[in-house]
Write a protein that holds these residues in place. Sequence first.
Motif, short mmCIF file in Angstrom:
data_model
loop_
_atom_site.label_atom_id
_atom_site.label_comp_id
_atom_site.label_asym_id
_atom_site.label_seq_id
_atom_site.Cartn_x
_atom_site.Cartn_y
_atom_site.Cartn_z
N THR A 72 0.15 5.58 1.11
CA THR A 72 -0.80 6.52 1.62
C THR A 72 -0.77 8.06 1.25
O THR A 72 1.32 7.77 1.64
N TRP B 112 0.94 -1.22 0.13
CA TRP B 112 -0.03 -0.07 0.07
C TRP B 112 0.51 1.31 0.00
O TRP B 112 1.96 1.39 0.67
N VAL C 64 -8.84 2.66 3.83
CA VAL C 64 -7.73 4.37 4.96
C VAL C 64 -8.02 3.72 6.11
O VAL C 64 -9.29 4.27 6.59
N GLU D 77 -5.45 6.41 -1.52
CA GLU D 77 -4.35 4.88 -0.92
C GLU D 77 -4.00 4.39 -2.39
O GLU D 77 -5.57 4.88 -3.38
#
Length: 251
Positions: free
Chosen positions: A196, A194, A229, A218
Amino acid sequence: MYVSSVTYESPDYRGLTYSVQYAFSNQAAAPGGLGFANNREFGAAIKYLHGGLRAAVGYARLDGPNAASNTNGATYGDYPGAFPLWFKRVDTNLSGKTSNAALAIGSEQIIAAGGLYQIGKFEFGSVISRTLIGKLAISGASTPGFNTANGRFDIDSAEVSASVYVTPSYIVGAMGKYSDASLHTGSGVIPMHWWTFGVGNDYLLSKRTDIYVALAYEIASGKGNVAQVTLDAPSSNSHQIAFTIGLRHRF
């Protein structure tokens, strides 16, 4: 939430403080894995403050969190929330069927360290963490081979942030975070990733009251993976945007 716990916080030793905590299972000793260690939590943290520097490191371990066999233990009801929702979405994506998966976590360990350093109007920060979820029992999954009595989920995260005090009462900031994880199920290991990014501002109405606005975006990658998120409901795909606005008062 911790139903009953004991916490000790040390005096300030020239900017250095520490704390320890133990949250009880509220269950008497019993065979079959039940008893004192069934749904308990313990941890410790060290914090250091000096000039413009703020730094801390902490560790926590949860044994049998949210255990159905002990609803009066250290954690129940609000733990865990985001993880099962994310897992069900991944299961749905991989199988093409609505997931009815149920998770039971045997143990969770979290270690994190972070710091903030202020130079004039600017403040820079970073946080690194490692979370290990073990003895993960998966049942009712739609993906072939997913079900197991001994799964695992490991995730490592690193975050950097920067903010500026436009005025003493108005702060603007931005952050970036990368997370790398591996999901171990009965069918093998699935790597997950991921990215972000976020921006936000905070306006202080008084010493204890402020208005804040934040926007986060994200991007997820990995087989069947989805964006999620913080503790919000997971996206149906690899992208998610979250917008927050709020009024906060500290008592």
